[in-house]
Design an enzyme around this catalytic site. Sequence first.
Site, PDB file in Angstrom:
ATOM      1  N   SER A 121      35.744 -12.549  14.959  1.00  0.00           N
ATOM      2  CA  SER A 121      35.476 -13.842  14.324  1.00  0.00           C
ATOM      3  C   SER A 121      34.335 -14.618  14.985  1.00  0.00           C
ATOM      4  O   SER A 121      34.411 -15.839  15.132  1.00  0.00           O
ATOM      5  CB  SER A 121      36.751 -14.682  14.253  1.00  0.00           C
TER       6      SER A 121
ATOM      7  N   ASN B 268      28.473  -4.958  12.532  1.00  0.00           N
ATOM      8  CA  ASN B 268      29.325  -3.876  12.032  1.00  0.00           C
ATOM      9  C   ASN B 268      29.626  -4.171  10.561  1.00  0.00           C
ATOM     10  O   ASN B 268      30.402  -5.068  10.250  1.00  0.00           O
ATOM     11  CB  ASN B 268      30.622  -3.835  12.861  1.00  0.00           C
ATOM     12  N   PHE B 269      29.005  -3.413   9.674  1.00  0.00           N
ATOM     13  CA  PHE B 269      29.193  -3.644   8.233  1.00  0.00           C
ATOM     14  C   PHE B 269      30.563  -3.155   7.740  1.00  0.00           C
ATOM     15  O   PHE B 269      30.954  -3.469   6.627  1.00  0.00           O
ATOM     16  CB  PHE B 269      28.113  -2.911   7.421  1.00  0.00           C
ATOM     17  N   LYS B 270      31.221  -2.318   8.529  1.00  0.00           N
ATOM     18  CA  LYS B 270      32.484  -1.688   8.100  1.00  0.00           C
ATOM     19  C   LYS B 270      32.236  -0.975   6.760  1.00  0.00           C
ATOM     20  O   LYS B 270      31.188  -0.377   6.582  1.00  0.00           O
ATOM     21  CB  LYS B 270      33.616  -2.716   8.011  1.00  0.00           C
TER      22      LYS B 270
ATOM     23  N   GLU C  46      37.282  -6.592  21.763  1.00  0.00           N
ATOM     24  CA  GLU C  46      37.604  -7.163  20.456  1.00  0.00           C
ATOM     25  C   GLU C  46      39.121  -7.297  20.303  1.00  0.00           C
ATOM     26  O   GLU C  46      39.799  -6.332  19.901  1.00  0.00           O
ATOM     27  CB  GLU C  46      37.085  -6.256  19.340  1.00  0.00           C
TER      28      GLU C  46
ATOM     29  N   HIS D  76      36.922   1.579  17.416  1.00  0.00           N
ATOM     30  CA  HIS D  76      37.179   0.307  16.735  1.00  0.00           C
ATOM     31  C   HIS D  76      38.662   0.202  16.390  1.00  0.00           C
ATOM     32  O   HIS D  76      39.290   1.202  16.032  1.00  0.00           O
ATOM     33  CB  HIS D  76      36.318   0.196  15.467  1.00  0.00           C
TER      34      HIS D  76
ATOM     35  N   GLY E 191      38.429 -10.457  12.035  1.00  0.00           N
ATOM     36  CA  GLY E 191      38.578 -10.807  10.615  1.00  0.00           C
ATOM     37  C   GLY E 191      39.548 -11.939  10.345  1.00  0.00           C
ATOM     38  O   GLY E 191      39.850 -12.227   9.192  1.00  0.00           O
TER      39      GLY E 191
ATOM     40  N   GLU F  54      40.160  -0.831  13.883  1.00  0.00           N
ATOM     41  CA  GLU F  54      40.521  -0.363  12.540  1.00  0.00           C
ATOM     42  C   GLU F  54      40.684   1.153  12.525  1.00  0.00           C
ATOM     43  O   GLU F  54      41.493   1.694  11.768  1.00  0.00           O
ATOM     44  CB  GLU F  54      39.482  -0.854  11.517  1.00  0.00           C
TER      45      GLU F  54
HETATM   46  C1  PEP Z   1      34.673  -6.200  14.030  1.00  0.00           C
HETATM   47  O1  PEP Z   1      35.478  -5.692  13.276  1.00  0.00           O
HETATM   48  O2  PEP Z   1      33.999  -5.500  14.809  1.00  0.00           O
HETATM   49  C2  PEP Z   1      34.540  -7.646  14.003  1.00  0.00           C
HETATM   50  C3  PEP Z   1      34.090  -8.237  15.056  1.00  0.00           C
HETATM   51  O3  PEP Z   1      34.918  -8.284  12.835  1.00  0.00           O
HETATM   52  P1  PEP Z   1      34.852  -9.853  12.486  1.00  0.00           P
HETATM   53  O4  PEP Z   1      33.564 -10.394  13.067  1.00  0.00           O
HETATM   54  O5  PEP Z   1      34.881  -9.918  11.011  1.00  0.00           O
HETATM   55  O6  PEP Z   1      36.031 -10.475  13.131  1.00  0.00           O
END
Ligand code: PEP
Length: 228
Positions: free
Chosen positions: A187, A6-8, A151, A82, A157, A84
């Site tokens: 993470s 996931n590049f966001k 998640e 997600h 993050g 976010e």
């Molecule tokens: C995500 O936002 O889907 C995610 C897993 O982020 P990160 O790996 O940076 O925690």
Amino acid sequence: MIVAANFKMNKTRKETIEYLKELKKIDFEDVVVRVYPPCSALIEDEIVGAQNAYPANNGAYTGEIGLEQLKEFKIDKILLGHSERRNILGESQEFIAKKFNFYKEQNFEIILCIGEKLEVRKKGIKAVVEVLKSQLEGIDLGYEKLIIAYEPVWAIGSGISASVEEIRQTHLEIRKMTNQPILYGGSVKLSNIKEILNIQNVDGVLVGSASLDVEVFKKMIEIAKEIK
Ligand code: PEP
């Protein structure tokens, strides 16, 4: 195993094209690889999906993209729910379910993200399951192209993933609700991916920050290839 990036809101179209070119130098074997770039970098490619889209073909939805824009790039995969989008952009469960139903109708592969906040995790697994169930409301858990991504919000993050025991216990609870694949996200790094992929009922990972470096993501796929 499924390994998804996931590049966001990172990378341009040019960077995404270069990334995919580099990524494809390796043989994925039986690992299912997915890449979710920002909507401005959508590319016609079987491993590419959208991070979000509005539940309509087209229309007066300023700032959004819909099915028509996805179809231009033959995109048939989408990430929904997600944290976010739930927490920063205020998407309600009702709206997420609406998107799910719209894209299910279009036969999309859908990664649906669910996860609790830290204050809920602190209350224990019963409270966590209650939240996860509320984030699955209106979702057809038998949809054959559904993939769940667990998640925990506090792990995204933060650099600190959930513990093996937390992942094992939570995925077991989700498994009681669906037979569809369950990914862990939050993470995931080169240093913990092997341990996470070896947990029972973990069918893959959704990777944010660590996926931005194509060399790291390639190594993650190589690790996933070793896990049977
Ligand atoms: C995500 O936002 O889907 C995610 C897993 O982020 P990160 O790996 O940076 O925690």
